[in-house]
Each structure stands twice: as C-alpha cells, then as structure tokens.
Design an enzyme around this catalytic site. Structure first.
Site, PDB file in Angstrom:
ATOM      1  N   THR A   1      44.314  40.032  47.256  1.00 15.97           N
ATOM      2  CA  THR A   1      43.593  41.047  46.483  1.00 15.97           C
ATOM      3  C   THR A   1      42.087  40.856  46.602  1.00 15.97           C
ATOM      4  OG1 THR A   1      45.421  41.097  44.906  1.00 15.97           O
ATOM      5  CG2 THR A   1      43.352  42.100  44.212  1.00 15.97           C
TER       6      THR A   1
ATOM      7  N   TYR B   1      54.447  36.818  44.428  1.00 17.17           N
ATOM      8  CA  TYR B   1      53.193  37.091  43.696  1.00 17.17           C
ATOM      9  C   TYR B   1      53.486  38.128  42.638  1.00 17.17           C
ATOM     10  CZ  TYR B   1      48.240  38.602  43.160  1.00 17.17           C
ATOM     11  OH  TYR B   1      46.993  38.943  42.683  1.00 17.17           O
TER      12      TYR B   1
ATOM     13  N   ARG C   1      48.579  44.844  37.840  1.00 18.14           N
ATOM     14  CA  ARG C   1      48.082  45.604  38.980  1.00 18.14           C
ATOM     15  C   ARG C   1      49.179  46.387  39.678  1.00 18.14           C
ATOM     16  NH1 ARG C   1      42.566  43.328  40.896  1.00 18.14           N
ATOM     17  NH2 ARG C   1      42.712  45.133  42.266  1.00 18.14           N
TER      18      ARG C   1
ATOM     19  N   ILE D   1      45.866  29.727  42.561  1.00 15.51           N
ATOM     20  CA  ILE D   1      45.325  30.655  43.555  1.00 15.51           C
ATOM     21  C   ILE D   1      44.205  31.407  42.852  1.00 15.51           C
ATOM     22  CG2 ILE D   1      45.818  32.590  45.088  1.00 15.51           C
ATOM     23  CD1 ILE D   1      48.663  31.502  45.358  1.00 15.51           C
TER      24      ILE D   1
ATOM     25  N   TYR E   1      53.338  50.341  42.803  1.00 15.78           N
ATOM     26  CA  TYR E   1      53.353  51.783  42.584  1.00 15.78           C
ATOM     27  C   TYR E   1      54.760  52.382  42.537  1.00 15.78           C
ATOM     28  CZ  TYR E   1      52.338  56.746  42.740  1.00 15.78           C
ATOM     29  OH  TYR E   1      52.301  58.071  42.436  1.00 15.78           O
TER      30      TYR E   1
ATOM     31  N   LYS F   1      53.169  32.808  42.809  1.00 18.83           N
ATOM     32  CA  LYS F   1      51.903  32.954  42.100  1.00 18.83           C
ATOM     33  C   LYS F   1      52.195  33.775  40.853  1.00 18.83           C
ATOM     34  CE  LYS F   1      47.277  35.007  42.493  1.00 18.83           C
ATOM     35  NZ  LYS F   1      46.330  35.758  43.373  1.00 18.83           N
TER      36      LYS F   1
END
Length: 292
Positions: A44, A133, A138, A203, A107, A161
């Site tokens: 990201t 992740y 997000r 991270i 999404y 993560k």
C-alpha cells in the site's frame, strides 16, 4: 521465518508521476544501512494501486536486484482478482522474491469461503511463501480468525499481516496460528504490543522515516523487554500519528520529500499532503532531527 521490522517501502516518483529509480535505489540502501530487517516492495505504501502491471513488476525487480540477497524482500502481489494475484505472484517468484504479501481481495467483498479458495488457488499455482494481509478498513472485507486458521494449513502460507489494530483480535489470531505461521502487525501504534503477545514483527509505515528506531523497537519487543519497548514506543507515537494525517501513503511520501529522500511526486487520485497538515508534519520531523 522473517522477523523484526519490515518496511512497507514507499515508491519515489518524479513530479510528473514517473517512477524515480535512482531514489528508489537510495531508499533501499538507506534501509539496509539503518538495520531494517526486510522490505515490502509495492505494498500500500508503495502505491500499488496507482502502478500499472508493468511498473508493478519493474519495481519488484529493481528492489530485489538492489537488495541483492542482503535482507528478505516481500513482494506485494495482492489483487481483487485471483487470476491477477496469481500472475503477479508468479512474476515475484521468477524475479527472486523471498515471499509475497497478499491483501484480501478488495471491493468485491468475497465470502470467507472465497478467501480460503483464493489463497488455495494461489498456493496451487505458485510455490512461494504467502503472507496474508487483513486490513478491513481499506478492503471492506474482514478475514476472520477462524478463516486465517484454515488458510494457515496451506503449506505455502507462512504469515499474516494483521492490520486491524485490535489487540484482542491479534491475540485470537496468535493463539490459533502462532505456532504454524508468523503473525505481523500492520498497525504501528500497537505493533510492539502485538509482538509482546507472541507476534513476530511489524510491517511498518513509520519505518520509512525512522528505520533504526523501528528496528530497535521490534528487537526490544521480540526480546520481551516490556518497559524499554513501552518507553521507545511512547517516544515514537507522534510519528506514528502523523503518518496517518491523511490516507497512506500521502503523509509518508510528503515526509520523505521533506527529508530530501524523494521529490513530492504522487499519483492521482492521491494528492500531496494538504496544507493544513504540513506544519504538524514538519514539527514531528523536526522533533526527531529529520529536518532543520
């Protein structure tokens, strides 16, 4: 197992948006010199969402070549299409990445079964270690601890993560999978606490600007030195905060620009840090001696 401070590396860009390869090389050398334990290329913070596929692969390749085996490189290869994630992961494997970081498909909001089948399909297609992740803020999808435990049974899955910042959730995940895969924080403010709970590293966004201090924070936490880790994290809280004055990677790229490590280049729809936040950022950088 990859442990310690893992920087989610920002991708330098010129003012016209072209990738700044020279400063990318310099950033890699900076992190190796400062003691960063591993690098995530094109996560990201690396503006993965604004790079096209050719650029994405080129950045992975450049970082891997510049690192030249000195520390592990984790390639960001996640996508909201399983086939695209497979293609990126195949390329990361070909280029010599040590592992890949796969954000939950965003999404389209897959089910928990869809998440399992997504990672299973990538594992069947590519023999490369996968780090899951989970960042529901997000992606609009939350990979539940029970799903993480199920996915952790896949041989190629080596870590996760966990970026919710929820330490109760982190403890659930560690209890379920901590003896099978590594659990990394994806939230700088709470990272040391996750490590003290049994996690394996962080991270980090903050590590872009303070790599030596973030590496030390991880070392203290991994060694169980609670009071020292708590004191260092308290010192770092101001920097953790300003890294999220606006959406990542807007603040970190502006900070690195102010530090002279890159120009202000960033791609739409991302924009340079808003004027009202710049003094706050400048003050934080000044307090650590990063700018005059």
């Amino acid at each position: 197992m990859i442990t310690g401070s893992i920087v989610a590396l920002a991708t330098p860009m010129h003012d016209n948006g072209d990738i700044d390869w020279e400063n990318l090389d310099r950033l890699v050398e900076f992190h190796i010199k400062e003691g960063t334990d591993a690098i995530v290329a094109v996560g990201t913070s690396g503006e993965s969402a604004t790079l096209n596929t050719k650029e994405h692969c080129a950045v992975m390749e450049r970082v891997i070549k510049t690192v030249a085996g000195r520390i592990p490189v984790i390639a960001g290869t996640g996508a909201n299409s399983t086939s695209e994630a497979i293609e990126l992961t195949q390329e990361a494997k070909r280029l010599g990445a040590d592992a890949c970081l796969l954000v939950t498909p965003y999404y389209n909001k897959p089910t928990q079964e869809g998440l399992f089948l997504h990672h299973q399909a990538i594992a069947k297609a590519v023999d490369l270690g996968q780090i899951l992740y989970n960042v529901p803020g997000r992606t609009a999808v939350d990979m539940l601890p029970e799903t993480v435990a199920r996915i952790a049974e896949i041989d190629q899955v080596i870590g996760i993560k966990e970026a919710t910042g929820d330490l109760v959730r982190a403890k659930q995940v560690i209890d379920l999978v901590g003896n099978k895969i590594a659990v990394y924080s994806g939230d700088d403010e709470t990272a040391y606490k996750l490590i003290l709970l049994g996690g394996h590293g962080n991270i980090s966004v903050t590590a872009n600007v303070l790599p030596k201090k973030m590496a030390e924070l991880c070392r203290l936490s991994l060694a169980g030195k609670v009071e020292e880790a708590d004191a260092l994290n308290a010192e770092l809280m101001a920097m953790h905060h300003v890294m999220f004055l606006e959406s990542n990677p807007i603040p970190v790229k502006w900070a690195l620009h102010q530090m002279g490590r890159m120009t202000a280049g960033i791609r739409l729809p991302l924009t340079p840090l808003a004027e009202q936040y710049r003094k706050t950022m400048q003050d934080a950088l000044s307090s650590f001696g990063l700018v005059k």
